[in-house]
Design a protein around this motif. Structure first.
Motif, PDB file in Angstrom:
ATOM      1  N   LYS A 131     -20.489  22.345  32.666  1.00  0.00           N
ATOM      2  CA  LYS A 131     -19.261  22.109  33.423  1.00  0.00           C
ATOM      3  C   LYS A 131     -19.016  20.621  33.598  1.00  0.00           C
ATOM      4  O   LYS A 131     -17.882  20.179  33.756  1.00  0.00           O
ATOM      5  N   ARG A 132     -20.086  19.839  33.593  1.00  0.00           N
ATOM      6  CA  ARG A 132     -20.026  18.370  33.692  1.00  0.00           C
ATOM      7  C   ARG A 132     -21.273  17.840  33.016  1.00  0.00           C
ATOM      8  O   ARG A 132     -22.328  18.467  33.074  1.00  0.00           O
ATOM      9  N   LEU A 133     -21.158  16.694  32.371  1.00  0.00           N
ATOM     10  CA  LEU A 133     -22.263  16.243  31.514  1.00  0.00           C
ATOM     11  C   LEU A 133     -22.358  14.726  31.456  1.00  0.00           C
ATOM     12  O   LEU A 133     -21.352  14.026  31.350  1.00  0.00           O
ATOM     13  N   VAL A 134     -23.600  14.246  31.524  1.00  0.00           N
ATOM     14  CA  VAL A 134     -23.940  12.870  31.189  1.00  0.00           C
ATOM     15  C   VAL A 134     -24.831  12.936  29.962  1.00  0.00           C
ATOM     16  O   VAL A 134     -25.792  13.703  29.936  1.00  0.00           O
ATOM     17  N   ALA A 135     -24.507  12.171  28.935  1.00  0.00           N
ATOM     18  CA  ALA A 135     -25.285  12.176  27.698  1.00  0.00           C
ATOM     19  C   ALA A 135     -25.669  10.739  27.364  1.00  0.00           C
ATOM     20  O   ALA A 135     -24.830   9.839  27.425  1.00  0.00           O
ATOM     21  N   VAL A 136     -26.929  10.535  27.027  1.00  0.00           N
ATOM     22  CA  VAL A 136     -27.400   9.199  26.691  1.00  0.00           C
ATOM     23  C   VAL A 136     -28.101   9.238  25.338  1.00  0.00           C
ATOM     24  O   VAL A 136     -28.988  10.056  25.120  1.00  0.00           O
ATOM     25  N   VAL A 137     -27.674   8.366  24.438  1.00  0.00           N
ATOM     26  CA  VAL A 137     -28.333   8.199  23.148  1.00  0.00           C
ATOM     27  C   VAL A 137     -29.296   7.019  23.278  1.00  0.00           C
ATOM     28  O   VAL A 137     -28.887   5.910  23.631  1.00  0.00           O
ATOM     29  N   PHE A 138     -30.584   7.275  23.029  1.00  0.00           N
ATOM     30  CA  PHE A 138     -31.586   6.213  23.014  1.00  0.00           C
ATOM     31  C   PHE A 138     -31.898   5.910  21.553  1.00  0.00           C
ATOM     32  O   PHE A 138     -32.347   6.794  20.817  1.00  0.00           O
ATOM     33  N   ALA A 139     -31.644   4.692  21.131  1.00  0.00           N
ATOM     34  CA  ALA A 139     -31.762   4.391  19.703  1.00  0.00           C
ATOM     35  C   ALA A 139     -32.142   2.931  19.507  1.00  0.00           C
ATOM     36  O   ALA A 139     -31.922   2.091  20.382  1.00  0.00           O
ATOM     37  N   PRO A 177     -34.422   7.999  17.137  1.00  0.00           N
ATOM     38  CA  PRO A 177     -33.340   8.114  18.115  1.00  0.00           C
ATOM     39  C   PRO A 177     -33.424   9.443  18.856  1.00  0.00           C
ATOM     40  O   PRO A 177     -33.754  10.477  18.280  1.00  0.00           O
ATOM     41  N   MET A 178     -33.147   9.412  20.171  1.00  0.00           N
ATOM     42  CA  MET A 178     -33.214  10.601  20.994  1.00  0.00           C
ATOM     43  C   MET A 178     -31.945  10.765  21.801  1.00  0.00           C
ATOM     44  O   MET A 178     -31.247   9.782  22.090  1.00  0.00           O
ATOM     45  N   LEU A 179     -31.662  11.995  22.154  1.00  0.00           N
ATOM     46  CA  LEU A 179     -30.481  12.297  22.945  1.00  0.00           C
ATOM     47  C   LEU A 179     -30.913  12.981  24.229  1.00  0.00           C
ATOM     48  O   LEU A 179     -31.662  13.960  24.192  1.00  0.00           O
TER      49      LEU A 179
END
Length: 185
Positions: A131-139, A177-179
């Motif tokens: 319903k709501r999202l924070v997404a972080v790409v670590f690369a 890389p991680m998500l």
């Protein structure tokens, strides 16, 4: 301000990170707390508080429990604790800030957040249930910006309509890389 508390060792690890000058009318604080839990092994809590001008006065964000997709995955909660701290104090071309978390999880106090951590290059499900999202790409720094943008746009396209969403790219010395996905189901 971010306060990070790890109560899983023989002596607790507590670190505090401060962000810029104090803004009394828009003060925002986040506390990440990792502690033992009899049932699942570990429990991760995020507590957000914010004072912002609203017609009805001050507003507070209470504790948001964070659970791994696999409820017994204590290792994933430990990794999430480290990656969440890194995303709030890390560096990158599009870093997330405390305010981004507050904005996305506005109104979600009392809810429960789910965390997923996966290698980048994953296959996106046809729809994401958040319903709501924070997404972080670590690369690593070498990750091309258009690759990151493709991930962010791909995630947003698979969320429910008008779901609050923020994405960030953080440079970290990781093997791959991680998500990190942190959202409300």
């Amino acid at each position: 301000m971010l306060k990070v508390v790890d109560l899983t060792g023989s002596s607790p690890r507590i670190t505090t990170h401060c962000f810029g000058p104090e803004r009394s009318e828009h003060a925002v604080a986040v506390e990440l707390r990792l502690e033992p839990d009899a049932r699942s092994g570990l429990r991760l809590l995020m507590e957000m508080s914010a004072r912002q001008p609203w017609p009805d006065g001050e507003r507070a964000f209470r504790r948001l429990p964070i659970v791994a997709t696999d409820h017994l995955a204590a290792g994933q909660l430990l990794a999430a604790h480290q990656l969440l701290e890194a995303s709030l104090v890390g560096s990158g071309p599009v870093p997330l800030l405390v305010d981004d978390y507050v904005q996305v999880f506005d109104g979600a106090a009392g809810g429960q957040l789910t965390v997923e951590i996966q290698p980048l290059g994953w296959s996106v499900r046809s729809a994401l249930p958040y319903k709501r999202l924070v997404a972080v790409v670590f690369a690593p720094v070498e990750l091309a910006y258009d690759e990151y943008l493709a991930v962010a746009l791909g995630l947003q396209a698979r969320l429910p309509e008008k779901a609050p969403f923020k994405a960030g790219l953080i440079h970290r010395p990781l093997q791959q890389p991680m998500l990190l996905l942190l959202g409300q189901l």
